[in-house]
Every structure is written in structure tokens, then in C-alpha cells.
Enzyme design. Sequence first.
Site, PDB file in Angstrom:
ATOM      1  N   GLY A 204      75.685 113.403  15.546  1.00  0.00           N
ATOM      2  CA  GLY A 204      74.369 113.129  16.109  1.00  0.00           C
ATOM      3  C   GLY A 204      74.059 111.655  16.089  1.00  0.00           C
ATOM      4  O   GLY A 204      74.715 110.867  15.398  1.00  0.00           O
ATOM      5  N   SER A 205      73.055 111.278  16.841  1.00  0.00           N
ATOM      6  CA  SER A 205      72.627 109.876  16.899  1.00  0.00           C
ATOM      7  C   SER A 205      72.050 109.452  15.552  1.00  0.00           C
ATOM      8  O   SER A 205      71.657 110.289  14.739  1.00  0.00           O
ATOM      9  CB  SER A 205      71.572 109.700  17.999  1.00  0.00           C
ATOM     10  N   GLY A 207      69.657 108.601  12.646  1.00  0.00           N
ATOM     11  CA  GLY A 207      68.287 108.962  12.324  1.00  0.00           C
ATOM     12  C   GLY A 207      67.898 110.388  12.637  1.00  0.00           C
ATOM     13  O   GLY A 207      66.728 110.751  12.493  1.00  0.00           O
ATOM     14  N   GLY A 209      68.880 113.105  11.058  1.00  0.00           N
ATOM     15  CA  GLY A 209      68.743 113.928   9.855  1.00  0.00           C
ATOM     16  C   GLY A 209      70.020 114.582   9.390  1.00  0.00           C
ATOM     17  O   GLY A 209      69.970 115.652   8.775  1.00  0.00           O
ATOM     18  N   GLU A 427      51.908  93.231  36.167  1.00  0.00           N
ATOM     19  CA  GLU A 427      51.821  94.585  35.615  1.00  0.00           C
ATOM     20  C   GLU A 427      51.060  95.520  36.554  1.00  0.00           C
ATOM     21  O   GLU A 427      51.394  96.715  36.621  1.00  0.00           O
ATOM     22  CB  GLU A 427      51.141  94.549  34.235  1.00  0.00           C
ATOM     23  N   HIS A 430      53.584  96.892  39.008  1.00  0.00           N
ATOM     24  CA  HIS A 430      54.343  98.027  38.456  1.00  0.00           C
ATOM     25  C   HIS A 430      53.508  99.304  38.500  1.00  0.00           C
ATOM     26  O   HIS A 430      53.997 100.369  38.900  1.00  0.00           O
ATOM     27  CB  HIS A 430      54.728  97.744  36.992  1.00  0.00           C
ATOM     28  N   ASP A 504      63.033  93.272  34.452  1.00  0.00           N
ATOM     29  CA  ASP A 504      63.003  94.280  35.518  1.00  0.00           C
ATOM     30  C   ASP A 504      64.279  94.232  36.351  1.00  0.00           C
ATOM     31  O   ASP A 504      64.842  95.264  36.705  1.00  0.00           O
ATOM     32  CB  ASP A 504      61.790  94.042  36.421  1.00  0.00           C
TER      33      ASP A 504
END
Length: 650
Positions: A204-205, A207, A209, A427, A430, A504
Amino acid sequence: MNDDQPQGNPWIKSLLVWGGIFLALLLVVSMFGARSDASGTQIGYSDFRARVAEGAVRDVQIGADKITGTLKNDQTFTTTPVDGDKELLPKLLQDNNVPYTGKAQEEPNMLVWVLAQSLPFLLILGVAFFALRQVQKGGGSGAMGFGKSKAKLLTERSGRVTFDDVAGIDEAREELQEIVEFLRDPSRFSKLGGQIPKGALLVGSPGTGKTLLARAIAGEAGVPFFTISGSDFVEMFVGVGASRVRDMFEQAKKNAPCIVFIDEIDAVGRHRGHGLGNSNDEREQTLNQLLVEMDGFEANEGIIIIAATNRPDVLDPALLRPGRFDRQVVVPVPDIEGREKILGVHMKKVPLAPDVNPRVIARGTPGFSGADLANLVNEAALLAARRNKRLVAMREFEDAKDKVMMGAERRSMVMTEDEKKMTAYHEAGHAIVSVFEPASDPIHKATIIPRGRALGMVMRLPERDSYSYHRDKMHANLSVSMGGRVAEEIIFGHDKVSSGASGDIQYATGLARSMVTKWGMSEKLGPLQYEDQQEGYLGMGGSARLMASEETNKLIDSEIRALVDQGYSRAVEILRANEDKLHILAQALLEYETLTGDEIKTLMDGGQLDRPDTFAGPARPIAAPGATVPRAGRRFLGGGNSGGLQPQGA
């Protein structure tokens, strides 16, 4: 060694060592002190005869090779007689009325003599004994204990963790429940001829658990739990890692049934044969010994190996075969239900206000792992303490979420009015494109407050967890990423375009390249993969290498350019058609600095914001600012299955 066995008191051992040293020093001092006290002041023989003649000597003791005595001033002395003068000395003493006696030769103390002679040998034996004791110490803590395992034994006294402390990974927990049942009642499985898996690999990635899940297995089963890191096996000396593996399994056999947890096993279990020269001999020998211990001629009954890694692609195939790691249990990033349960576990430790809703927080944190959510709760508690609150309210959780996802606010950063206007229109561009792109994720928040390395940002959140991209959403993300640059060109002109769109552009280029080279979304190149993914963390990119001819590479570049240009043209079309809304939204950002998604929607529908001193109505276009160019560093937060793609600014 089992923690239940009695251990020697280190204070008593230290006291005995220092007591022995003190007694040895006392013996030496007493030996030399006794000699010094018995000898008195040394004087020459001629001086002695002169003092006898002067009548300054009170009495004399004549020994075989030494004469001692006392002067009339009570001072003791000693002298050595001259050969041939011993017969004349009594006459000299009689003529001067000096009483004298004979002195028998001193017999040395046998015990003192033996101790004095054996003291060097005792010191050598003591040093050798200390060195041997260090070699025999477990855990490699001794001065020469290289070959001892560094595995730590955790028992219930060290903090019991159960499945109640693990949330959000129900499927992985169910996979490992069978191991717990076997450790509790092995006969239940052996009656039908079944054998429990010898090993389970948690993938798993970071963090998610994995370590917590392994501890929960040990806590539920109530068995000893050995924990060690893969890097603890490997040292600079060849053969040390293999010795530590053998010692670890020896300790595990003494405590069977038990669990041995190897964290970050990729440090020692990498694919063999990839190294150059002999640089990997030590690691390969360690891996070979681990393979033999897990499934060799000797059976390790009752020992279950659980390992964790976020890089299963680099592990040796021999390590993953049945008989060693029979199961690979994927520990995924939790979905919205899992995030809500994880938040519930961590919120038990925090005093909450009545307005806190874990479901709302879970919806706004897609892509967060268990560690991320624990950090979010902790940040909210710290914010509440900083604000002198007794309870952690929903506001603290929202602010903590913004801090974790977008970075800390930099309100102390001084920006000119021109920079603020440029950022507001950037912004707003966007946000406008995102609102009018049907496939785009809803806007969660837009701000022109500098956070982290960005001067402003638009944050979008998906309405539900998504696990794959669709073509229409990718094209929408390309358009939204170009919205800031297009807004600057429309409002301020071609010559006043800033470097703020660097993040971007980086995001759009990377997305278009993946569409062409990995996902087969180019009509001219077809559904083929042109990019070879090199080693990288699970789900976290890594380096890439193009596998194509020079002519194909040119076509790939042209297709990437076409996709980005298409998104650029779509952004121009939307913003030209909604230029009045662009001015309205930019003016609102300049006035309020931060707008929520609902407030942006209200403004787009022609409504007014429900705030004090409500901003209302369309605004006149703002003249182009001066020559000041805002700093690069803005970043665009696009939606996706990770809860927001966050390319960094230049």
C-alpha cells in the site's frame, strides 16, 4: 529473549564492577603504604655513624640488610650498612651508649604477595570476560554483537492494538482475520488438512496503516510480536545480515507461535542481479538466508512472517512465491466511508464541538490516507489551542484541511495592488472555465491569499471518490488549467502576461503527455503505450522513458501540443463569452480574498453574497496594471482520484 524472564538489575552489576575496582586500588595503596610507613627517612651510612658519634641517636635495630632506628628528636630513619663494617658497628654503639637490638628478617604476607603477583593476570581475565559478555549480548547491542538480530519483542504491556483501532481498510482486515483465528486455534484448520499461510505481504501507499494493521493482528491473537526494519539486516560487513536473519528466527522459534513483522522489506528483498560488481553481495546473502529460513528444509512451525512495502515491483520473485509470502494484501487509500471511520477513531482523543460532522470532513478529503487524516485532526486541535478554545469546532477542521491541502497562509507577504489584481483575474479565469465545463469537478474554494509557494489557487473537489479518469474530464482539466493564462491575456494584454501560470502549464503538459503516451487517447497514435514507467513509489510516478523512433517522437510532441492548444482554445471561448462574469468574480476576490464554491455559483447566477457590506453588481473593467510582474509560484488544483493534482509552480 522473552520479556517475562527475570532480568538482572543493571545497577547491581555496575555496583559490583566499581566495588571490585575500589578493592583493587585499596590493596595496592595498602601494600605500598605499609612499606612507606615502615621504612622512615633514608640517610647515608656515613651520616648514620656521624650521628651516633654525636650522641643524636636514641636506639638502633640491626637487620640483615637494613639498619633502622630513632633519633633523639623522635624522627625515624633507615640506612643500608656497608659490607665488612657490621662487626665494628656494635663496638661503635657501645662506646656511645646507644642501645641496639637485632631485627629478624620480615616474612612477607602470603595473601598480599599472591594478590600482588596475580593482579595483572586478573585484570587481563576481567577484560576478556567483559568482551565475551558483550559478544553474547542479544539484539546486536554489544560491542561485537554484529550478528545478533535487532528485532524488538512487543508484548501486551507495550501497548495493545486491536482491530478496533484500525478503520477504513475492512477488506484487508478480513483477509488477515484468518491468521488471527489460526494463532488462536491452530487445530481448527489442521483437522481438514489446511495450512495457514506462512507469510503475508502488505502492499500500500505510505501512511495507509500497514504497520498498524500488523500490530492489530498480534494484539487480537495475543501472541508475541517481533518487529524489525529491512534496513536493520544490512551492514557493511558481508555475512552480518544473514547472521541476523538466523538469530531472528531462533528467537522467534523460542516464542512460537508468534508474528515477525518486517517493515520496508524492499530494503533487503530487492530483485537480485541488478547491482554492479560485488556491491550487493551483502544484501543478496541476507535475502538468500531469508528465503531459506522462510521455506527451507527446516520447518518453522508457528512463525508467521508479515512484511510491508510500498514498492512491490522491486521485490525478488522468489520472495513472492507461494510458500513464502502466500498472500499479498493490498492496503488501499480509504474511500469516503473509510475516511469517516478513521476520523471517528482519531476524534475520540479530541474534545469536539457539536457542529463537527465527520461525514462532511470525509467528503472534503478525497485521497487522504490514514496518516493524513490523523495529521488533519492534530492540526485542528493545535489551531483550537492556539485560539484559546476549549472545544475543536468545524471551523478549525476546515482551516486545518486548507492548511494541509493548500499550505499555510502567508498573510504577511506584501503584494502590490497590481499583483493582487493579476492574481484575482488569474484565479477567476480558472473558476469561470471550471463552472462552464460540464465534466469539471465542482469548485470548493477560490482564494488570492498566498499559501505555501502559490500566490492564489482554485481548489476543486469531486462529488464522490473516483478511481479512473475519463476523456471528457481530462479535456475539461486541460481547459481549466489554461483559464488563468487566458484571463491574463484578455484583461491585461499579451505583453503583460505573467509567469504565474508556470504550474498550470506544467500540469497541462504532463496530463497531455500521459493521454498520448500511456492511455492511448490520441487518434493518430492509437491505443499504444510509448512510455516505459521506471521504478517509483506505488502510485507516485517515478521516472519514465520513451520507447519510440525519432519520427514517432515528433508525432507525440505534435499530439501533446494539439491537446494543450485545444484546451487553450476552449478556455478562450468560455472566457470571451463570460467576460462580464470574469470581472464580477475578480472584484469579489479582491474584496473578500476567499470565496467558497457556493458563493461563486451565486455570483455566476447573478445573485449577491450574504456577507456584511455585500458586494453586488457587475464591475467595470480594470485597466491594465503597471510593469510589475507578480512572482511565479501559483498552482492549479485540479480534481481527480487523488483529491487534487497539485503541480508546483516555477
